[in-house]
Design a protein around this motif. Structure first.
Motif, PDB file in Angstrom:
ATOM      1  N   LEU A  39      -2.226  -8.331   0.141  1.00 55.11           N
ATOM      2  CA  LEU A  39      -3.489  -8.902   0.737  1.00 55.11           C
ATOM      3  C   LEU A  39      -4.637  -7.889  -0.222  1.00 55.11           C
ATOM      4  CD1 LEU A  39      -3.020  -9.719   4.427  1.00 55.11           C
ATOM      5  CD2 LEU A  39      -2.975 -11.339   2.580  1.00 55.11           C
ATOM      6  N   ASP A  40      -5.865  -8.634  -0.220  1.00 53.85           N
ATOM      7  CA  ASP A  40      -6.671  -7.643  -0.814  1.00 53.85           C
ATOM      8  C   ASP A  40      -6.953  -6.502   0.181  1.00 53.85           C
ATOM      9  OD1 ASP A  40      -9.170  -7.521  -2.801  1.00 53.85           O
ATOM     10  OD2 ASP A  40     -10.067  -7.279  -0.823  1.00 53.85           O
ATOM     11  N   LYS A  41      -6.842  -5.187  -0.665  1.00 54.47           N
ATOM     12  CA  LYS A  41      -7.286  -4.004   0.226  1.00 54.47           C
ATOM     13  C   LYS A  41      -8.482  -3.950   0.982  1.00 54.47           C
ATOM     14  CE  LYS A  41      -5.372  -0.044  -1.222  1.00 54.47           C
ATOM     15  NZ  LYS A  41      -5.310   1.081  -1.693  1.00 54.47           N
ATOM     16  N   ARG A  42      -9.531  -4.167   0.021  1.00 57.69           N
ATOM     17  CA  ARG A  42     -11.050  -3.989   0.496  1.00 57.69           C
ATOM     18  C   ARG A  42     -11.083  -4.937   1.743  1.00 57.69           C
ATOM     19  NH1 ARG A  42     -15.827  -2.141  -0.986  1.00 57.69           N
ATOM     20  NH2 ARG A  42     -14.762  -1.010  -2.666  1.00 57.69           N
ATOM     21  N   GLN A  43     -10.668  -6.230   1.668  1.00 55.88           N
ATOM     22  CA  GLN A  43     -10.946  -7.393   2.857  1.00 55.88           C
ATOM     23  C   GLN A  43     -10.006  -6.731   4.026  1.00 55.88           C
ATOM     24  OE1 GLN A  43     -10.116 -11.324   1.496  1.00 55.88           O
ATOM     25  NE2 GLN A  43     -11.623 -11.139  -0.217  1.00 55.88           N
TER      26      GLN A  43
ATOM     27  N   TRP B  83     -12.281   0.147   8.668  1.00 55.70           N
ATOM     28  CA  TRP B  83     -11.716   1.244   8.155  1.00 55.70           C
ATOM     29  C   TRP B  83     -12.832   1.557   6.931  1.00 55.70           C
ATOM     30  CZ3 TRP B  83      -5.752   1.464   7.105  1.00 55.70           C
ATOM     31  CH2 TRP B  83      -5.330   1.550   8.154  1.00 55.70           C
ATOM     32  N   PRO B  84     -12.973   2.728   6.355  1.00 55.16           N
ATOM     33  CA  PRO B  84     -13.676   3.378   5.484  1.00 55.16           C
ATOM     34  C   PRO B  84     -13.446   2.846   4.170  1.00 55.16           C
ATOM     35  CG  PRO B  84     -12.893   5.272   6.249  1.00 55.16           C
ATOM     36  CD  PRO B  84     -12.282   3.948   7.166  1.00 55.16           C
ATOM     37  N   GLN B  85     -14.149   2.348   3.182  1.00 57.66           N
ATOM     38  CA  GLN B  85     -13.577   1.903   1.852  1.00 57.66           C
ATOM     39  C   GLN B  85     -13.379   2.967   0.890  1.00 57.66           C
ATOM     40  OE1 GLN B  85     -12.813  -1.137   1.169  1.00 57.66           O
ATOM     41  NE2 GLN B  85     -13.707  -2.395   2.752  1.00 57.66           N
ATOM     42  N   ASP B  86     -14.095   4.058   1.321  1.00 54.24           N
ATOM     43  CA  ASP B  86     -14.176   5.340   0.109  1.00 54.24           C
ATOM     44  C   ASP B  86     -13.162   6.533   0.414  1.00 54.24           C
ATOM     45  OD1 ASP B  86     -15.597   5.902   2.277  1.00 54.24           O
ATOM     46  OD2 ASP B  86     -17.310   7.013   1.097  1.00 54.24           O
ATOM     47  N   ARG B  87     -12.315   6.289   1.604  1.00 53.69           N
ATOM     48  CA  ARG B  87     -11.472   7.400   1.835  1.00 53.69           C
ATOM     49  C   ARG B  87     -10.032   7.165   1.458  1.00 53.69           C
ATOM     50  NH1 ARG B  87     -13.754  10.969   4.896  1.00 53.69           N
ATOM     51  NH2 ARG B  87     -12.104  12.353   4.063  1.00 53.69           N
ATOM     52  N   PHE B  88      -9.296   8.132   1.214  1.00 59.09           N
ATOM     53  CA  PHE B  88      -7.842   7.869   0.998  1.00 59.09           C
ATOM     54  C   PHE B  88      -7.239   7.969   2.125  1.00 59.09           C
ATOM     55  CE2 PHE B  88      -3.420   9.084  -0.091  1.00 59.09           C
ATOM     56  CZ  PHE B  88      -3.129   8.405  -1.092  1.00 59.09           C
TER      57      PHE B  88
ATOM     58  N   ASP C  71      -3.435   3.312   1.445  1.00 59.94           N
ATOM     59  CA  ASP C  71      -3.356   3.822   0.334  1.00 59.94           C
ATOM     60  C   ASP C  71      -1.877   3.956   0.096  1.00 59.94           C
ATOM     61  OD1 ASP C  71      -5.941   3.789  -1.394  1.00 59.94           O
ATOM     62  OD2 ASP C  71      -6.449   4.863   0.310  1.00 59.94           O
ATOM     63  N   VAL C  72      -1.006   4.571   1.044  1.00 60.49           N
ATOM     64  CA  VAL C  72       0.264   5.080   1.354  1.00 60.49           C
ATOM     65  C   VAL C  72       0.712   4.946   2.673  1.00 60.49           C
ATOM     66  CG1 VAL C  72      -0.202   7.420   1.388  1.00 60.49           C
ATOM     67  CG2 VAL C  72       2.069   6.768   0.744  1.00 60.49           C
ATOM     68  N   PHE C  73       2.007   4.474   2.864  1.00 64.13           N
ATOM     69  CA  PHE C  73       2.653   4.472   3.938  1.00 64.13           C
ATOM     70  C   PHE C  73       3.452   5.625   4.189  1.00 64.13           C
ATOM     71  CE2 PHE C  73       6.288   3.199   6.798  1.00 64.13           C
ATOM     72  CZ  PHE C  73       5.409   2.818   8.105  1.00 64.13           C
ATOM     73  N   VAL C  74       3.485   6.226   5.285  1.00 64.59           N
ATOM     74  CA  VAL C  74       4.445   7.511   5.650  1.00 64.59           C
ATOM     75  C   VAL C  74       5.169   7.317   6.665  1.00 64.59           C
ATOM     76  CG1 VAL C  74       4.310  10.162   6.027  1.00 64.59           C
ATOM     77  CG2 VAL C  74       2.807   9.171   4.358  1.00 64.59           C
ATOM     78  N   THR C  75       6.487   7.699   6.723  1.00 68.20           N
ATOM     79  CA  THR C  75       7.366   7.719   7.627  1.00 68.20           C
ATOM     80  C   THR C  75       8.400   8.970   7.575  1.00 68.20           C
ATOM     81  OG1 THR C  75       8.819   6.511   9.168  1.00 68.20           O
ATOM     82  CG2 THR C  75       8.765   5.873   6.891  1.00 68.20           C
ATOM     83  N   THR C  76       8.387   9.926   8.583  1.00 66.11           N
ATOM     84  CA  THR C  76       9.310  10.902   8.240  1.00 66.11           C
ATOM     85  C   THR C  76       9.806  11.368   9.592  1.00 66.11           C
ATOM     86  OG1 THR C  76       7.362  12.696   8.800  1.00 66.11           O
ATOM     87  CG2 THR C  76       7.709  11.999   6.367  1.00 66.11           C
ATOM     88  N   PRO C  77      10.929  10.274   9.922  1.00 62.79           N
ATOM     89  CA  PRO C  77      11.513  10.648  11.068  1.00 62.79           C
ATOM     90  C   PRO C  77      12.800  11.704  10.928  1.00 62.79           C
ATOM     91  CG  PRO C  77      12.279   8.688  10.211  1.00 62.79           C
ATOM     92  CD  PRO C  77      11.359   9.167   9.404  1.00 62.79           C
ATOM     93  N   TRP C  78      13.091  12.578  12.009  1.00 64.34           N
ATOM     94  CA  TRP C  78      14.179  13.275  11.745  1.00 64.34           C
ATOM     95  C   TRP C  78      15.298  12.661  11.349  1.00 64.34           C
ATOM     96  CZ3 TRP C  78      13.795  15.363  17.429  1.00 64.34           C
ATOM     97  CH2 TRP C  78      12.522  15.958  17.598  1.00 64.34           C
ATOM     98  N   TYR C  79      15.716  11.458  11.822  1.00 62.05           N
ATOM     99  CA  TYR C  79      17.048  10.672  11.354  1.00 62.05           C
ATOM    100  C   TYR C  79      16.462   9.339  11.548  1.00 62.05           C
ATOM    101  CZ  TYR C  79      18.241   9.913  16.295  1.00 62.05           C
ATOM    102  OH  TYR C  79      18.287   9.379  17.521  1.00 62.05           O
TER     103      TYR C  79
END
Length: 423
Positions: A203-207, A214-219, A306-314
Motif C-alpha cells: 500500500l502507499d506508505k504515506r497514506q 505516524w510522522p512522515q519524516d522519520r525512519f 521503513d523496515v520490519f525487525v524480528t530478532t527472537p532467540w529461536y
C-alpha cells in the motif's frame, strides 16, 4: 476429506498478539480456511476457555468445537497438560457421534498430538502432527524459565515415532527432528507457513502513516508479535540506543502486540520491562507501544514502516516476516530457525545474530542510509513471499500429505485405473 484440526490452546477465533495467541492461531485459522476453499470439510477442536462460549462456533463454513476440558477460563498453555485426557475423551465421543467419520487428524502442538494419539488408538484415524515448537529446542534456549514439564519430551518422542506424518515448517525444524528426536526421514514432510494475498499487499506508505498518525519524516522500525521475552524485543530497543550512541542516527520503534488494545503494563507486564530498557538506553521517547490490533489493521502497520525487525532467540518458523515481505517491506531478522529460511540474506533483507544489538543496529543503519537497497530488498521480498509462502499453496501441500497417509491418494489412483475418475 473430512479433517479434524486440533489446537488445544490456540483458537482460530482468538486475536493474535497476546502471550499465548500468535502464529499457531494464525496457522490453524488460515489452513482451515484454505482447506475449505479447495473442497474439504474442516472442524477445529480447541479448549473452551470462556464460560459463555457455545459448544460449536462457526467461521467461513468451518466449525470450531470449544472442547470442555478443565475450567472454562484462560490458562497459560504450560498448565494445560493435565486436562488433555478430558480433551481426548470428549473428542473421541464427539467423533463417534458424527454421521461421517473423519479421514485425518492434524494435531498442532505436542498436547494436541497427545490427544491425536488417543484418537488414533481408539478410532484408527491417521495422525499428522505439526509441533510449532519443539520442547528440547525450547529448553535449550529458555532453560529454567521453560514452564513445561519434562514429560513433554517423552510425548514428543512418541509423536515423532507414531505420527503418520510430522510436518517440519522449515529446514532447521527438519534438522532438529532428525538429530534431537531421531525421526524417520520418510515420515517428515516439509511444509512452510504462509500469508494470505487478500490480507497483505503493498500500500502507499504515506497514506498508511497518515492513517496511523505516524510522522512522515522519520525512519521507522516496526516490531509486531507476541509480547514475551524470547521474541527479543528488548534486543531491538537496545539496538535503537546503539544507533543513537555509536552511529548518530535517530530511529523510531513502534511495537504492536500485547494482551489488550491499550499499551499498559497491567495488561501486558512485558511492556513495563521494555519501557525500563528504553529508559536505560536513553531512547524512551523513540519507543512507542501501539497495543494489540485486529488482523485487518496489520497491513497498514507493515506498509507504514521503513523496515520490519524480528530478532527472537529461536523461532520454529515466524509468520510475521512473511507478512512484512508480502507488503514489500524489507526484513531484518535473527539468523535462527524459520527466519533463516524465509528471509534471503542480502536479497530480501538482512540476518543478524540474536541477542546482538550492535549487529542489529548496523543492519538498521545500513538500510536507513541506503534507501535504494531497502527498496530493492522490499521488492525481492514481495516476489519471494508470493512464489513460496502463500496459505493456498500450504493447504494444497497439506492436503497431499493427508491424502497419502489416509490412503485417499491410492484410492483415487485405483478409481482412475478402473475408469471411474477421481473424486
Amino acid at each position: 476429506m473430512k479433517i479434524a484440526l486440533i489446537s488445544e490452546h490456540a483458537s482460530p477465533l482468538a486475536i493474535a498478539g497476546g502471550v499465548d495467541s500468535g502464529g499457531q492461531n494464525i496457522y490453524v485459522a488460515n489452513v482451515a480456511r484454505q482447506l475449505v476453499r479447495i473442497g474439504h470439510d474442516v472442524d477445529v477442536f480447541t479448549r473452551c476457555d470462556r464460560s459463555l462460549l457455545p459448544l460449536i462456533s462457526r467461521f467461513e463454513n468451518i466449525r470450531v468445537i470449544n472442547v470442555p476440558a478443565g475450567p472454562p477460563v484462560q490458562l497459560p498453555k504450560e498448565q494445560l497438560l493435565p486436562h488433555m485426557d478430558a480433551f481426548a475423551s470428549f473428542m473421541i465421543d464427539f467423533m463417534q457421534q458424527e454421521a461421517h467419520s473423519y479421514d485425518i487428524v492434524h494435531a498442532n502442538f505436542f498436547m494436541s498430538g497427545l490427544v491425536g494419539l488417543r484418537i488414533k488408538d481408539a478410532l484408527g484415524v491417521p495422525l499428522v502432527t505439526t509441533f510449532h515448537a519443539l520442547g528440547r529446542v525450547r529448553r535449550l534456549h529458555q532453560g529454567e524459565s521453560d514452564g513445561f514439564p519434562d514429560a513433554r519430551f517423552d510425548i514428543e518422542d512418541e509423536l515423532v515415532k507414531r505420527s503418520d506424518s510430522v510436518i517440519a515448517e522449515c529446514p532447521q525444524d527438519e534438522n532438529d527432528l532428525l538429530h534431537l528426536y531421531d525421526a524417520d526421514p520418510a515420515r517428515i514432510d516439509l511444509v512452510p507457513c504462509g500469508f494470505d494475498r487478500a490480507e497483505f499487499q503493498p500500500l502507499d506508505k504515506r497514506q498508511a502513516r497518515e492513517r496511523l498518525g505516524w510522522p512522515q519524516d522519520r525512519f521507522i522500525v516496526l516490531q509486531l508479535g507476541r509480547m514475551v521475552p524470547r521474541k527479543g524485543i528488548d534486543n531491538v530497543v537496545r539496538a535503537l540506543g546503539v544507533c543513537r550512541a555509536e552511529h548518530d542516527e535517530s530511529v523510531e520503534l513502534y511495537v504492536v502486540g500485547g494482551n489488550s488494545d491499550e499499551a499498559n503494563e497491567i495488561a501486558t507486564p512485558e511492556i513495563g520491562r521494555l519501557r525500563d530498557t528504553a529508559r536505560e538506553c536513553g531512547v524512551e521517547a523513540h519507543v512507542h507501544f501501539a497495543g494489540r490490533h485486529g488482523r485487518s489493521d496489520l497491513k497498514h502497520f507493515y506498509n507504514a514502516a521503513d523496515v520490519f525487525v524480528t530478532t527472537p532467540w529461536y523461532e520454529p518458523f515466524g509468520i510475521t516476516p512473511l507478512e512484512a515481505m508480502a507488503c514489500g517491506t524489507p526484513v531484518i531478522g535473527a539468523d535462527v530457525g524459520g527466519i533463516r529460511y524465509s528471509v534471503a540474506h542480502g536479497e530480501t533483507g538482512l540476518l543478524v545474530p540474536p541477542k546482538h544489538p550492535a549487529a542489529l543496529a548496523q543492519a538498521i543503519v545500513t538500510l536507513k542510509r541506503d534507501a535504494a537497497l531497502a527498496r530493492r530488498m522490499g521488492e525481492a521480498g514481495l516476489a519471494r513471499a508470493n512464489a513460496m509462502f502463500t496459505w493456498s499453496s500450504v493447504a494444497q501441500a497439506l492436503a497431499q500429505v493427508y491424502a497419502r497417509v489416509s490412503g485417499a491418494e491410492s484410492q483415487d489412483a485405483a478409481r482412475v485405473a478402473m475408469g471411474g475418475g477421481s473424486r
